[in-house]
Every structure is written in structure tokens, then in C-alpha cells.
Write a protein that holds these residues in place. Structure first.
Motif, PDB file in Angstrom:
ATOM      1  N   GLU A  44       0.826  -1.185   0.000  1.00  0.00           N
ATOM      2  CA  GLU A  44       0.000   0.000   0.000  1.00  0.00           C
ATOM      3  C   GLU A  44       0.881   1.263   0.000  1.00  0.00           C
ATOM      4  O   GLU A  44       2.015   1.238   0.494  1.00  0.00           O
ATOM      5  N   ARG A  45       0.323   2.337  -0.529  1.00  0.00           N
ATOM      6  CA  ARG A  45       1.012   3.622  -0.429  1.00  0.00           C
ATOM      7  C   ARG A  45       1.017   4.048   1.037  1.00  0.00           C
ATOM      8  O   ARG A  45      -0.022   4.005   1.716  1.00  0.00           O
ATOM      9  N   GLU A  46       2.188   4.483   1.517  1.00  0.00           N
ATOM     10  CA  GLU A  46       2.311   4.817   2.930  1.00  0.00           C
ATOM     11  C   GLU A  46       2.895   6.205   3.128  1.00  0.00           C
ATOM     12  O   GLU A  46       3.674   6.707   2.316  1.00  0.00           O
ATOM     13  N   PHE A  47       2.512   6.785   4.241  1.00  0.00           N
ATOM     14  CA  PHE A  47       2.992   8.100   4.627  1.00  0.00           C
ATOM     15  C   PHE A  47       4.471   8.039   4.978  1.00  0.00           C
ATOM     16  O   PHE A  47       4.927   7.108   5.643  1.00  0.00           O
ATOM     17  N   VAL A  48       5.219   9.069   4.549  1.00  0.00           N
ATOM     18  CA  VAL A  48       6.642   9.162   4.867  1.00  0.00           C
ATOM     19  C   VAL A  48       6.920  10.372   5.752  1.00  0.00           C
ATOM     20  O   VAL A  48       7.528  10.241   6.821  1.00  0.00           O
ATOM     21  N   THR A  58       6.882  19.600  11.484  1.00  0.00           N
ATOM     22  CA  THR A  58       7.175  18.466  10.599  1.00  0.00           C
ATOM     23  C   THR A  58       6.780  17.167  11.283  1.00  0.00           C
ATOM     24  O   THR A  58       6.728  17.098  12.524  1.00  0.00           O
ATOM     25  N   TYR A  59       6.505  16.165  10.464  1.00  0.00           N
ATOM     26  CA  TYR A  59       6.024  14.878  10.962  1.00  0.00           C
ATOM     27  C   TYR A  59       6.696  13.781  10.144  1.00  0.00           C
ATOM     28  O   TYR A  59       6.871  13.937   8.933  1.00  0.00           O
ATOM     29  N   TYR A  60       7.039  12.695  10.814  1.00  0.00           N
ATOM     30  CA  TYR A  60       7.747  11.620  10.133  1.00  0.00           C
ATOM     31  C   TYR A  60       7.183  10.262  10.535  1.00  0.00           C
ATOM     32  O   TYR A  60       6.828  10.036  11.685  1.00  0.00           O
ATOM     33  N   ALA A  61       7.171   9.367   9.564  1.00  0.00           N
ATOM     34  CA  ALA A  61       6.845   7.982   9.876  1.00  0.00           C
ATOM     35  C   ALA A  61       8.009   7.376  10.643  1.00  0.00           C
ATOM     36  O   ALA A  61       9.174   7.736  10.424  1.00  0.00           O
ATOM     37  N   ASP A  62       7.698   6.440  11.526  1.00  0.00           N
ATOM     38  CA  ASP A  62       8.740   5.850  12.365  1.00  0.00           C
ATOM     39  C   ASP A  62       9.918   5.281  11.574  1.00  0.00           C
ATOM     40  O   ASP A  62      11.079   5.453  11.974  1.00  0.00           O
ATOM     41  N   PHE A  68      15.441  10.955   7.441  1.00  0.00           N
ATOM     42  CA  PHE A  68      14.840  11.819   6.422  1.00  0.00           C
ATOM     43  C   PHE A  68      14.449  13.155   7.033  1.00  0.00           C
ATOM     44  O   PHE A  68      14.065  13.237   8.206  1.00  0.00           O
ATOM     45  N   THR A  69      14.530  14.210   6.228  1.00  0.00           N
ATOM     46  CA  THR A  69      13.976  15.504   6.606  1.00  0.00           C
ATOM     47  C   THR A  69      13.169  16.074   5.443  1.00  0.00           C
ATOM     48  O   THR A  69      13.373  15.698   4.284  1.00  0.00           O
TER      49      THR A  69
END
Length: 122
Positions: A44-48, A58-62, A68-69
Motif C-alpha cells: 500500500e502507499r504509505e505516509f513518509v 514536521t512529521y515523520y513515519a517511524d 529523512f527531513t
């Protein structure tokens, strides 16, 4: 309407870096919260990652935290994804997306760009 154009993908060895760019045209870029998603084959397409319209949040997937930034340059209508210490499991097509809202689910995005392929070799 806003058009998003992602670029910067390619082939890199594990441990290397890449910077993706997403240039927006059309409506005022700085009105949008921006996000990157990725989709690996058969998954599936997933949030990065995501960034607020002002750049203040800013928000990041675990799986990508600390590697990543997601900076943005509102003067250049561009959001980036700086990817460091890449791993083979980061291999995917990466998509940028724009939303008026503050939810980072893929069904909450208002606009999508075409993807750019990132391949990380071991």
C-alpha cells in the motif's frame, strides 16, 4: 488546481543519500501543507513525512525518523525530501502531495504529483 512535479529519484547504494524535489505550480503553494508518500511493489502507499504550510511543524513515519527531513522553500514553491542513510527497504516510488488540512492519511490529500522511483541497492 495545483500541479505537483516530483524529481530526484534514482539508484543509490545502501547508506547513501538522495534529495527529492517537488515543485508546485498553480494555486498559492504556501497555503498547502505538504507530504511525501511512498509505495513499494505489492504494498500500500504509505505516509513518509509532512510539513506544515509555514514550515514550523514536521512529521515523520517511524521507519524514516532520524534519517529523512522535509524542508520547504515557499519562495521557490518547492518541498524537498532529504533522505540519508538509505536502506534497501526504502526502495519505492515516492509521491508528493498537498493538502489544505492537517491529516496525513493518503485519502486526505487534495493533490498528488506523479511519482519518482528510488532504488536502494544492498
Amino acid at each position: 488546481q495545483v500541479q505537483l512535479q516530483a524529481s530526484g529519484g534514482g539508484l543509490v547504494q545502501a547508506g547513501g543519500s538522495l534529495r527529492l524535489s517537488c515543485v508546485a505550480s498553480g494555486r498559492t503553494f504556501k497555503r498547502f501543507n505538504m507530504a511525501w508518500f511512498r509505495q513499494a511493489p505489492g504494498k500500500e502507499r504509505e505516509f513518509v513525512a509532512a510539513i506544515s504550510w509555514s514550515g514550523s511543524s514536521t512529521y515523520y513515519a517511524d521507519p524514516v525518523k532520524g534519517r529523512f527531513t522535509i524542508p520547504r522553500d515557499n519562495a521557490q514553491n518547492t518541498v524537498y525530501l532529504q533522505m540519508n542513510r538509505l536502506k534497501p527497504e526504502d526502495t519505492a516510488v515516492y509521491y508528493c502531495a498537498a493538502t489544505y488540512g492537517g491529516r496525513w492519511a493518503k485519502d486526505a490529500m487534495d493533490y498528488w504529483g506523479k511519482g519518482t522511483q528510488v532504488t536502494v541497492s544492498s
